[in-house]
Design an enzyme around this catalytic site. Structure first.
Site, PDB file in Angstrom:
ATOM      1  CD  GLU A 182       9.144  12.991 -14.848  1.00 29.42           C
ATOM      2  OE1 GLU A 182       8.120  13.695 -14.783  1.00 29.42           O
ATOM      3  OE2 GLU A 182      10.298  13.470 -14.873  1.00 29.42           O
TER       4      GLU A 182
ATOM      5  CE  LYS B  44      11.570  20.288 -10.295  1.00 25.14           C
ATOM      6  NZ  LYS B  44      10.136  20.274 -10.347  1.00 25.14           N
TER       7      LYS B  44
ATOM      8  CG  HIS C 236      -1.705  -1.240   1.422  1.00 25.68           C
ATOM      9  ND1 HIS C 236      -2.967  -1.472   0.896  1.00 25.68           N
ATOM     10  CD2 HIS C 236      -1.359  -2.363   2.092  1.00 25.68           C
ATOM     11  CE1 HIS C 236      -3.365  -2.692   1.259  1.00 25.68           C
ATOM     12  NE2 HIS C 236      -2.397  -3.260   1.986  1.00 25.68           N
TER      13      HIS C 236
ATOM     14  CB  SER D  38      13.451  23.294 -13.718  1.00 25.36           C
ATOM     15  OG  SER D  38      12.662  24.458 -13.850  1.00 25.36           O
TER      16      SER D  38
END
Ligand code: ARG
Length: 461
Positions: free
Chosen positions: A287, A280, A153, A274
């Protein structure tokens, strides 16, 4: 090509919907291979002369060279790759070119080309899976004893080792590899010679062409030969499942990379910055691997829908089998390569993983197991006692291993000092020696067994 019957050119929109050269030109190498095998066989059985066959083979080689060096001009008016190749062949060698299409149709031609293409791609995907497994196994062995939280979970559940976690993906990829190997066996039958749908009255030798093209045998039914696209469906199904595995792993990399988790680092080679936020470091490659399953599973669904309800044998619907399949297989390969690079690049942050593994009362099961083992308590009662001790720890803001003995004894008087030996995360993972369990000893053994197996598999190709 069919000027005998047709007087007028197709409507512009007819050409627009019918033309496939923009994408099926990818099949040119397979188309030429198929044509060469066909021409050689025609000459061998005496359907065309040896000298015509020689001309055809020479011409096809030149077409292949022109495609290779980029000088070949693909023409929309010629519809598809088959007619583009044949028409150029005619320009090069003249009249004998017209004999190539004897005892053949574009229906068995395209079925053969596409099958060869899917087989070629499968042959590239199988070792790419093996290579990803290999780097995973290498990393797993290096981190056989690196402790991290195991989740259910996405809640901390029990400590595991990083090596064990990585080997879980090796298992999944092993099944993926098996699915591709299996699909390849089934797809390796040759449709060529099915002709349009009914076979041919010419005395062709289908065993010969099947053999030359590396197929195990000719397909046994000519209707099935031209109408079947199972081979693409199977490979796309295998691709979809593999892509789901890659997507799950990619998601874990994304999560592990967040400052909140901080379980791994990925170098500049597999991250991006970024344009506005200088701090970042984004896991774009992960992704994109996570996302690729979208187009891959869509290709599978798409082809299923194209094939559904199609009467035998060939229908032009089947021209829609190609673009998405090309794209899906290329995407899977890219995702495998990117994942292989990321696995080699990533490093676990051991201290962070270790600390997280100890949080969330992750050794509560070890405590319950201790009560069962040492005090002969039924597991259900042990579960209850452990729950009370976890609550006591929670109330005091303590980890399990720091709960004082008297606090535990207030709940269960028979608990002794030796309980602390099972409450550390290291001892917890060490104790999980059951077959398939997370103990470092098991993980090392499994990693080595996998390394041997992978070496054998890659040598066996
Ligand atoms: N471009 C066609 C395809 O991809 C080739 C087969 C054409 N056959 C036909 N009967 N029109 O399916």
């Amino acid at each position: 090509m069919w000027g005998g019957r047709f007087a007028a050119s197709p409507a512009e929109i007819m050409e627009e919907i019918n033309v496939s050269i923009s994408f099926d030109k990818a099949l040119a190498p397979q188309d030429i291979r198929g044509s060469k095998a066909h021409a050689a066989m025609l000459a061998e059985v005496g359907i065309i002369t040896k000298s015509d066959a020689r001309e055809i083979l020479r011409g096809l080689d030149q077409v292949a060279a022109e495609i290779q060096d980029g000088s070949f001009e693909f023409k929309r008016a010629l519809e598809d790759v088959h007619m583009n190749v044949e028409s150029r062949l005619k320009e090069i060698i003249g009249q004998p070119a017209g004999r190539l299409h004897t005892a053949r149709s574009r229906n068995d031609q395209v079925a053969t080309d596409f099958r060869l293409f899917v087989r070629d791609t499968t042959d590239a995907i199988i070792p790419a899976i093996g290579e990803l497994q290999r780097v995973l196994v290498e990393k797993a062995e290096a981190h056989a004893a690196t402790v991290m939280p195991g989740f259910t979970h996405l809640q901390p559940a029990q400590p595991v080792t990083f090596g064990h976690h990585l080997l879980a993906y090796v298992e999944m990829l092993g099944r993926d590899r098996g699915r591709f190997v299996d699909a390849r066996k089934r797809l390796n039958e040759c449709p060529l010679g099915s002709a349009a749908l009914a076979g041919t009255s010419f005395p062709i030798d289908r065993n010969k062409t099947a053999d030359v093209l590396g197929f195990d045998r000719p397909m046994a039914n000519s209707l099935d030969g031209v109408a079947d696209r199972d081979f693409a469906l199977e490979v796309l199904a295998a691709s979809s499942i593999a892509a789901v595995h890659l997507s799950r792993f990619a998601e874990e990399i994304v999560i592990w990379m967040t400052p909140q988790f901080g379980f791994i680092t990925l170098s500049d080679r597999f991250t991006t910055g970024s344009s506005i936020m200088p701090q970042k470091r984004n896991p774009d490659a992960a992704e994109l691997v996570r996302a690729k399953v979208g187009r891959i599973a869509a290709a599978f669904q798409g082809l299923l829908m194209v094939m559904k309800g199609l009467p035998l044998a060939y229908s032009k619907d089947m021209q829609e089998d190609k673009e998405a399949t090309f794209d899906a297989l290329a995407s899977l390969r890219l995702a495998l390569l990117a994942m292989t690079g990321m696995v080699q690049d990533l490093e676990p942050v051991k201290e962070t993983m270790r600390a997280a593994a100890g949080r969330g009362y992750s050794t509560a099961t070890d405590l319950a197991d201790w009560l069962v083992r040492e005090l002969k308590m039924p597991f259900r009662d042990a579960h209850h006692v452990t729950g009370s001790i976890v609550k006591a720890a929670e109330d005091r803001g303590l980890d399990l291993e720091n709960v004082p003995l008297d606090v535990m004894q207030a709940i269960e008087p028979r608990i002794s000092n030796s309980v602390y030996s099972v409450l550390s995360v290291e001892n917890s993972v060490k104790s999980r020696k059951s077959y398939g369990g997370t103990s470092p000893q098991n993980v090392t053994k499994m990693a080595r067994a996998w390394a041997r197996r992978l070496e054998k598999e890659s040598a066996g190709r």
